[in-house]
Design a protein around this motif. Structure first.
Motif, PDB file in Angstrom:
ATOM      1  N   LEU A 139       0.830  -1.201   0.000  1.00 24.97           N
ATOM      2  CA  LEU A 139       0.000   0.000   0.000  1.00 24.97           C
ATOM      3  C   LEU A 139       0.871   1.260   0.000  1.00 24.97           C
ATOM      4  O   LEU A 139       0.633   2.199  -0.761  1.00 24.97           O
ATOM      5  N   VAL A 140       1.878   1.247   0.841  1.00 23.12           N
ATOM      6  CA  VAL A 140       2.677   2.454   1.061  1.00 23.12           C
ATOM      7  C   VAL A 140       3.990   2.380   0.294  1.00 23.12           C
ATOM      8  O   VAL A 140       4.748   1.429   0.458  1.00 23.12           O
ATOM      9  N   LYS A 141       4.223   3.370  -0.572  1.00 23.51           N
ATOM     10  CA  LYS A 141       5.490   3.417  -1.308  1.00 23.51           C
ATOM     11  C   LYS A 141       6.325   4.557  -0.729  1.00 23.51           C
ATOM     12  O   LYS A 141       5.863   5.692  -0.643  1.00 23.51           O
ATOM     13  N   VAL A 142       7.539   4.215  -0.321  1.00 26.55           N
ATOM     14  CA  VAL A 142       8.428   5.250   0.195  1.00 26.55           C
ATOM     15  C   VAL A 142       9.221   5.834  -0.973  1.00 26.55           C
ATOM     16  O   VAL A 142       9.878   5.110  -1.713  1.00 26.55           O
ATOM     17  N   LEU A 143       9.133   7.143  -1.174  1.00 27.56           N
ATOM     18  CA  LEU A 143       9.768   7.767  -2.332  1.00 27.56           C
ATOM     19  C   LEU A 143      11.155   8.291  -2.008  1.00 27.56           C
ATOM     20  O   LEU A 143      12.066   8.167  -2.803  1.00 27.56           O
TER      21      LEU A 143
END
Lengths: 409, 57
Positions: free
Chosen positions: A292-296
């Motif tokens: 769900l969470v993408k770290v950029l």
């Protein structure tokens, strides 16, 4: 029928009495009048008595126990207030009007509008607002029968009270502006509803939404993983910025592009790097879920030594809760801020503090206001987003104007 | 009411009727009218407060 009545009344006034002497008539009328007036006054007085008020269950079960815990019931000087001292106007016309208003309360007691404690708690905000409005309009006249500015010795007050009271006296401020909940508990503001939000809701329902555009949440909204709302994964805060991806019926898929502290669950997401302006709060179960969470990117905040991550997530939310510009939201917050805070002190300029200082300051003060939960949230967001971090001139235009408390005792 | 007062029975009926209407008027009808008038006045003020003036200042 009416003609008959008219004739009877006409005869009564025009035809002299044949059997009863004039003196007897006058004296009888005089005595009857005196008795009637005495009776009327007694009844007026009796219906203003505490015993009379407390003869209704809703009064006896709800308001009496609350009053008994306050200084207005028991104190070292032995002076105590009764219901009518505060709630019944003291001059004749207003008193009679208030007594007639009470017909509504009698009706409420009969049909049980506030028949139980729960019903009462729910309805309390309505009752409180009505009474606050009345006391604001008459400048707390009933309070000032006992507590008037002109009879106060400011010098014997605590220094902090002196500042507030002298300023209030200068402006002839109504007592109720600051002293809400002094004799009864404050209403639960969570259930309250700021009518200003209605205009936002109708504006949002007319908002033209385009995929790829950026929008702002008008109210806190639940976030889901899918359009069927099977799994709730968090809450989007008011004023948060989202990017629109698609609309499916009543649901919209949006992209969150926010920052979080790389610490613990990393549940709380902020709008900017290094600033504690909450935009979304995720459930613990999903906040570290890489699907769900993408770290950029990651960046260290030199002030705290914490690592901040720019994160992205695609979530579903209810449609018709977004606006293209945050300005309508801020204007509601601005008017609430200036009206609620200036009743007790001059409110600081928004840009007098930075975004990370406002939450603590605001949290300490909001309890003194009558803001409901949604309004309090939006005001805090407004203050943070207009704080010195976003202002071109640091500390506002005029630093001296922003001081929380300029007066000295 | 008739002006002739020949018989005692007529006298007593007239007498009683007059006393009755006097007592009724003085002790029941007029006090009721007074309370009613004050109530109407109160409702009128309340209505005006709702519609025109707002809460009393």
């Amino acid at each position: 029928m009416i003609k008959n009545l008219y004739r009877t009344v006409k005869n009564l006034f025009q035809r002299p009495s044949t059997k009863i002497g004039l003196g007897v008539l006058v004296m009888g009328g005089f005595i009857a009048g005196a008795i009637a007036w005495l009776g009327f006054n007694t009844a007026l007085h009796a219906t203003s008595k505490e015993e009379f008020c407390l003869s209704c269950h809703s009064m006896h079960d709800n308001l009496l126990p609350e009053l008994q815990k306050t200084v207005h019931w028991s104190n070292r000087t032995g002076v105590r207030t009764r219901c009518s001292d505060c709630h019944v106007p003291h001059n004749f016309t207003d008193k009679i009007a208030r007594k007639m208003q009470a017909s509504r309360e009698v009706w409420g007691e009969l049909i049980g509008t506030i028949g139980t404690r729960e019903k009462f708690q729910e309805h309390r905000i309505v009752l409180a607002r009505r009474e606050w409005k009345r006391l604001s309009a008459n400048g707390s006249r009933e309070c000032r029968v006992c507590h008037d500015y002109k009879d106060m010795d400011f010098n014997v007050m605590r220094p902090a009270s002196q500042v507030a009271m002298r300023r209030a006296a200068e402006r002839d401020e109504s007592c109720i502006s600051c002293h809400k909940g002094i004799a009864h508990q404050l209403p639960d503001m969570k259930g309250a509803h700021n009518p200003a939000f209605d205009t936002l809701v109708s504006a949002a329902s007319g908002q033209n939404i385009e995929a790829g555009g950026e929008y702002f949440a008008i109210l806190p909204r639940d976030l889901f993983t899918d359009p069927q709302m099977t799994q709730k994964i968090g809450l989007l805060e008011v004023g948060a910025k989202v990017k629109m991806l698609e609309t499916q019926g009543n649901m919209q898929r949006v992209e969150l592009d926010l920052w979080r502290k790389n610490k613990g669950y990393g549940r709380v997401w902020y709008s900017q790097f290094g600033l504690n302006i909450t935009s979304a709060i995720l459930e613990k179960t999903v906040s570290r879920d890489d699907n769900l969470v993408k770290v950029l990117e990651a960046q260290e905040d030199l002030l705290t030594g914490l690592e901040w991550q720019r994160v992205k997530a695609e979530v579903w939310m209810q449609a018709e809760s977004l606006l293209a510009s945050p300005e309508p939201i801020w204007s509601i917050a601005r008017s609430s801020y200036s009206s609620s805070c200036s009743t007790c002190h001059r409110q600081p300029q928004e840009a007098h503090f930075d975004a990370n200082t406002w939450p603590g300051l605001f949290g300490g003060m909001v309890g003194f206001t009558s803001m409901d939960e949604d309004t309090a949230k939006v005001v805090l967001k407004y203050l943070q987003n207009h704080s010195s971090d976003f202002s071109e001139t640091a500390h506002g235009n005029d630093a001296t104007k922003g001081a929380v408390q300029t007066a000295r005792p | 009411m008739k002006t002739s007062m020949n018989t005692t029975s007529e006298m007593t009926t007239g007498n009683r009727k007059e006393w009755l209407s006097f007592l009724l008027l003085a002790f029941i009808v007029l006090p009721t009218v007074m309370v009613g008038a004050i109530a109407i006045y109160g409702f009128a003020v309340w209505g005006l407060q709702i519609l025109v003036f707002g809460p009393p200042s």
